[in-house]
Motif scaffolding. Sequence first.
Motif, PDB file in Angstrom:
ATOM      1  N   CYS A 383       0.837  -1.211   0.000  1.00 51.74           N
ATOM      2  CA  CYS A 383       0.000   0.000   0.000  1.00 51.74           C
ATOM      3  C   CYS A 383       0.866   1.253   0.000  1.00 51.74           C
ATOM      4  O   CYS A 383       0.555   2.243  -0.677  1.00 51.74           O
ATOM      5  CB  CYS A 383      -0.917   0.003   1.218  1.00 51.74           C
ATOM      6  N   GLY A 384       1.949   1.221   0.760  1.00 49.84           N
ATOM      7  CA  GLY A 384       2.846   2.367   0.809  1.00 49.84           C
ATOM      8  C   GLY A 384       3.429   2.695  -0.546  1.00 49.84           C
ATOM      9  O   GLY A 384       3.466   3.867  -0.961  1.00 49.84           O
ATOM     10  N   PHE A 385       3.872   1.678  -1.277  1.00 51.01           N
ATOM     11  CA  PHE A 385       4.473   1.935  -2.586  1.00 51.01           C
ATOM     12  C   PHE A 385       3.417   2.240  -3.644  1.00 51.01           C
ATOM     13  O   PHE A 385       3.718   2.922  -4.633  1.00 51.01           O
ATOM     14  CB  PHE A 385       5.338   0.750  -3.008  1.00 51.01           C
ATOM     15  N   LEU A 386       2.197   1.752  -3.459  1.00 48.67           N
ATOM     16  CA  LEU A 386       1.117   2.169  -4.346  1.00 48.67           C
ATOM     17  C   LEU A 386       0.892   3.676  -4.228  1.00 48.67           C
ATOM     18  O   LEU A 386       0.646   4.363  -5.226  1.00 48.67           O
ATOM     19  CB  LEU A 386      -0.171   1.417  -4.003  1.00 48.67           C
ATOM     20  N   GLY A 387       0.975   4.191  -2.996  1.00 48.18           N
ATOM     21  CA  GLY A 387       0.847   5.629  -2.797  1.00 48.18           C
ATOM     22  C   GLY A 387       2.050   6.389  -3.321  1.00 48.18           C
ATOM     23  O   GLY A 387       1.914   7.442  -3.965  1.00 48.18           O
ATOM     24  N   ALA A 388       3.256   5.861  -3.069  1.00 44.83           N
ATOM     25  CA  ALA A 388       4.472   6.546  -3.530  1.00 44.83           C
ATOM     26  C   ALA A 388       4.548   6.611  -5.044  1.00 44.83           C
ATOM     27  O   ALA A 388       5.167   7.531  -5.599  1.00 44.83           O
ATOM     28  CB  ALA A 388       5.700   5.834  -2.968  1.00 44.83           C
ATOM     29  N   ALA A 389       3.921   5.648  -5.732  1.00 48.01           N
ATOM     30  CA  ALA A 389       3.974   5.615  -7.192  1.00 48.01           C
ATOM     31  C   ALA A 389       3.246   6.792  -7.837  1.00 48.01           C
ATOM     32  O   ALA A 389       3.421   7.051  -9.024  1.00 48.01           O
ATOM     33  CB  ALA A 389       3.379   4.299  -7.708  1.00 48.01           C
ATOM     34  N   PHE A 390       2.423   7.509  -7.064  1.00 40.50           N
ATOM     35  CA  PHE A 390       1.808   8.729  -7.594  1.00 40.50           C
ATOM     36  C   PHE A 390       2.844   9.829  -7.799  1.00 40.50           C
ATOM     37  O   PHE A 390       2.650  10.730  -8.619  1.00 40.50           O
ATOM     38  CB  PHE A 390       0.725   9.239  -6.638  1.00 40.50           C
ATOM     39  N   PHE A 391       3.937   9.769  -7.062  1.00 43.88           N
ATOM     40  CA  PHE A 391       4.903  10.866  -7.058  1.00 43.88           C
ATOM     41  C   PHE A 391       6.312  10.431  -7.446  1.00 43.88           C
ATOM     42  O   PHE A 391       7.205  11.265  -7.523  1.00 43.88           O
ATOM     43  CB  PHE A 391       4.962  11.496  -5.661  1.00 43.88           C
ATOM     44  N   ALA A 392       6.530   9.134  -7.655  1.00 37.92           N
ATOM     45  CA  ALA A 392       7.873   8.646  -7.954  1.00 37.92           C
ATOM     46  C   ALA A 392       7.821   7.656  -9.106  1.00 37.92           C
ATOM     47  O   ALA A 392       6.910   6.837  -9.198  1.00 37.92           O
ATOM     48  CB  ALA A 392       8.487   7.974  -6.713  1.00 37.92           C
ATOM     49  N   GLY A 393       8.819   7.730  -9.987  1.00 38.08           N
ATOM     50  CA  GLY A 393       8.965   6.790 -11.086  1.00 38.08           C
ATOM     51  C   GLY A 393      10.428   6.454 -11.258  1.00 38.08           C
ATOM     52  O   GLY A 393      11.115   7.042 -12.087  1.00 38.08           O
ATOM     53  N   PRO A 394      10.971   5.521 -10.440  1.00 43.15           N
ATOM     54  CA  PRO A 394      12.405   5.224 -10.469  1.00 43.15           C
ATOM     55  C   PRO A 394      12.861   4.665 -11.807  1.00 43.15           C
ATOM     56  O   PRO A 394      12.065   4.079 -12.554  1.00 43.15           O
ATOM     57  CB  PRO A 394      12.579   4.188  -9.349  1.00 43.15           C
ATOM     58  N   THR A 395      14.143   4.831 -12.086  1.00 45.27           N
ATOM     59  CA  THR A 395      14.695   4.395 -13.362  1.00 45.27           C
ATOM     60  C   THR A 395      14.530   2.906 -13.578  1.00 45.27           C
ATOM     61  O   THR A 395      14.276   2.456 -14.704  1.00 45.27           O
ATOM     62  CB  THR A 395      16.189   4.764 -13.432  1.00 45.27           C
ATOM     63  N   ASP A 396      14.680   2.124 -12.509  1.00 37.85           N
ATOM     64  CA  ASP A 396      14.582   0.668 -12.651  1.00 37.85           C
ATOM     65  C   ASP A 396      13.166   0.152 -12.424  1.00 37.85           C
ATOM     66  O   ASP A 396      12.960  -1.048 -12.241  1.00 37.85           O
ATOM     67  CB  ASP A 396      15.550  -0.035 -11.703  1.00 37.85           C
TER      68      ASP A 396
END
Length: 424
Positions: A383-396
């Motif tokens: 759930c935490g990374f589902l939320g973080a994915a709104f604001f982050a798009g890492p290279t890998d």
Amino acid sequence: MIRTWSWSMLAAAVAGVAAAVPAAILPAGLGVAVAGTVLCGLAFLLWPWAVLPVGIIGGSIASGLLNVTDVRMFVVMHTLPLVAGCTALVVRHLAGWRPDRSPQWRSSSIAMAALGVGIGVAAVYGLAMGHLPWNVLVATYQVAVVPAYFFLALHTLRTRSWLRAAALLYLVPVAVLTTIELATPGRHGGLLSALAIPPLMVLAGRARGWYRAGLVLLAAVFLADVALASYRGVWLAVGLAILIMLVRGGPVVRRGLLVTVAGAVLLLGVLTLHSGVRERSAAVATAFERDAGHRGPESAVGLETFATRPLVGAGLGQSTQQVYVKGFTVTDVGPVYHAFWVMILANLGLVGLFAVLWPVLRTLRAGLTQHNGIALAFAALTCGFLGAAFFAGPTDGHWELGLLPALTVIARQTGRRSRVLEAQ
């Protein structure tokens, strides 16, 4: 004993020759990469549970040691161990080297398999739309790591012994690296530490005596590293995970959470005596004050692309040419944005968003109902990374969205087997 030693020496000799040949005949960087892949593949034949720890940690370490700054090489360094792992698993399957227990084929696995097929179709669609092949490859990688990590986890962590060995192989190097770099100014990240914090909290809540003290200390070190990471995406992911564990967790989880947070606060108080930690703390304050920069304008471009093709997107590899972006003046925007869900909407549309979310959400209920189990930790972190994915798009790519759901399923199955054995 002598026969085992002889076979080990023969395997080491074969591995040395197999690695030396590409290192000698290929250009320096490529030769080292191919040699490393060959060594990984041979190692994974014997120890398949090492695929994910080596792939996650090894790619980051290798990129740092080789000072990789090019996006293409960065993606390659993270992809090669996964290719070696998949190849080793296929060889083991063909040779009949299978563990006693196989993963159950659940509906989430079927949904992940459907996502993999859909990614292939979207890549062909992107090429048909005239997108650059390299852009299509990069965008495909960004999404394909989700099902790739899901199935690698299911097939390399099949037994309790494999799961335990993989956890140790992950925790020990990350703990050493984190301890060494905790007082290093300018260190940016915290992702490797973040993945270990919630399950360590649950284990700390279950443990007693010195074992609990050790787990609390380890989790506190990782939590301190995340706090000093200057990476808002990781802050959000860990913060949401802890909040969900606090709300959904039982007495065991809350006890582990409380002692870990208290330990991290105490540890940070002691570490502030070190000048390097004070410099990292100053960088954290700067990160809070820093605005989103070019992330907002890039997301706006991606959402405009999504608005033109809301159902299926513009195809994997889409890119908007010659756009003015704050901080870059005029540049090309896409296919990868600094917000993962914007990237999904622009490339794959609403259909792609549903295809990515469905298998992930299928596993959440299995974990969020385990109020005192490790499955709750992995579900909360998902759930935490589902939320973080709104604001982050890492290279890998957001490979956590494939790894964590798989670990949730594995932890639930493992806990259920343990209860059955105890009842018997």
